[in-house]
Design a protein around this motif. Structure first.
Motif, PDB file in Angstrom:
ATOM      1  N   TRP A 113      24.390  87.356 -52.903  1.00 31.13           N
ATOM      2  CA  TRP A 113      25.847  87.451 -52.982  1.00 31.13           C
ATOM      3  C   TRP A 113      26.429  87.907 -51.642  1.00 31.13           C
ATOM      4  CZ3 TRP A 113      29.800  85.722 -55.480  1.00 31.13           C
ATOM      5  CH2 TRP A 113      31.026  86.360 -55.379  1.00 31.13           C
ATOM      6  N   GLY A 114      25.814  88.874 -51.021  1.00 29.79           N
ATOM      7  CA  GLY A 114      26.283  89.356 -49.719  1.00 29.79           C
ATOM      8  C   GLY A 114      26.198  88.273 -48.652  1.00 29.79           C
ATOM      9  N   ALA A 122      26.199  85.021 -49.210  1.00 31.67           N
ATOM     10  CA  ALA A 122      27.169  83.981 -49.556  1.00 31.67           C
ATOM     11  C   ALA A 122      28.577  84.396 -49.160  1.00 31.67           C
ATOM     12  CB  ALA A 122      27.097  83.671 -51.047  1.00 31.67           C
ATOM     13  N   ARG A 123      28.921  85.653 -49.336  1.00 31.85           N
ATOM     14  CA  ARG A 123      30.257  86.128 -48.964  1.00 31.85           C
ATOM     15  C   ARG A 123      30.491  86.027 -47.467  1.00 31.85           C
ATOM     16  NH1 ARG A 123      31.686  91.711 -51.440  1.00 31.85           N
ATOM     17  NH2 ARG A 123      33.472  91.324 -50.137  1.00 31.85           N
ATOM     18  N   LYS A 124      29.438  86.191 -46.673  1.00 31.32           N
ATOM     19  CA  LYS A 124      29.585  86.083 -45.222  1.00 31.32           C
ATOM     20  C   LYS A 124      29.601  84.630 -44.775  1.00 31.32           C
ATOM     21  CE  LYS A 124      27.478  90.537 -44.314  1.00 31.32           C
ATOM     22  NZ  LYS A 124      26.304  91.256 -43.864  1.00 31.32           N
ATOM     23  N   LEU A 150      30.397  81.750 -46.670  1.00 29.05           N
ATOM     24  CA  LEU A 150      31.420  80.876 -47.215  1.00 29.05           C
ATOM     25  C   LEU A 150      32.640  80.730 -46.311  1.00 29.05           C
ATOM     26  CD1 LEU A 150      31.285  81.546 -51.054  1.00 29.05           C
ATOM     27  CD2 LEU A 150      30.657  79.477 -49.832  1.00 29.05           C
ATOM     28  N   PRO A 151      33.176  81.793 -45.726  1.00 31.40           N
ATOM     29  CA  PRO A 151      34.306  81.596 -44.811  1.00 31.40           C
ATOM     30  C   PRO A 151      33.936  80.738 -43.603  1.00 31.40           C
ATOM     31  CG  PRO A 151      34.185  83.895 -45.451  1.00 31.40           C
ATOM     32  CD  PRO A 151      32.961  83.222 -45.981  1.00 31.40           C
ATOM     33  N   ARG A 179      33.784  77.122 -44.807  1.00 27.94           N
ATOM     34  CA  ARG A 179      35.120  76.597 -45.042  1.00 27.94           C
ATOM     35  C   ARG A 179      35.818  76.235 -43.740  1.00 27.94           C
ATOM     36  NH1 ARG A 179      36.510  81.004 -49.478  1.00 27.94           N
ATOM     37  NH2 ARG A 179      35.500  80.018 -51.235  1.00 27.94           N
TER      38      ARG A 179
END
Length: 105
Positions: free
Chosen positions: A86-87, A89-91, A93-94, A97
């Motif tokens: 999760w950590g 992916a959070r870094k 994904l931006p 994008r």
């Protein structure tokens, strides 16, 4: 051929018809009760505040709860791995994008 009440097959057929009718009535009653219970939640309840995309988080939560309930000794490493993923992916994904097909690069 008429239904004779003393004839076992006729008696069973009548009982079956009565049970089918009773089941249909019970289904209609349950559907009405369900509509009554869901109505306050469907229009202006918790879904409006939480959003409509709860399927994936609820599925993940259900799987985690199932794993913890059935195999608690295996749950901690899986939870740690999930938190690490999760950590990451959070870094990422931006970055993904901003480098997507709409970025014009």
């Amino acid at each position: 051929m008429s239904h004779d009440m003393n004839h076992p097959a006729g008696n069973l057929a009548l009982r079956r018809e009565a049970l089918v009718a009773q089941c249909a009535l019970q289904r209609m009653m349950v559907a009405a009760e369900l509509r009554t219970l869901v109505q306050p939640v469907a229009s202006t309840g918790w879904r409006r505040y939480l959003g409509g995309n709860l399927k994936i988080p609820l599925t993940i939560a259900g799987v985690v709860i199932g794993i913890v309930a059935t195999r608690p000794s295996r749950a901690l490493p899986l939870l740690q791995m999930g938190a690490a993923a999760w950590g990451i992916a959070r870094k990422l994904l931006p970055l993904l994008r901003s480098a997507g097909p709409d970025s014009g690069e």
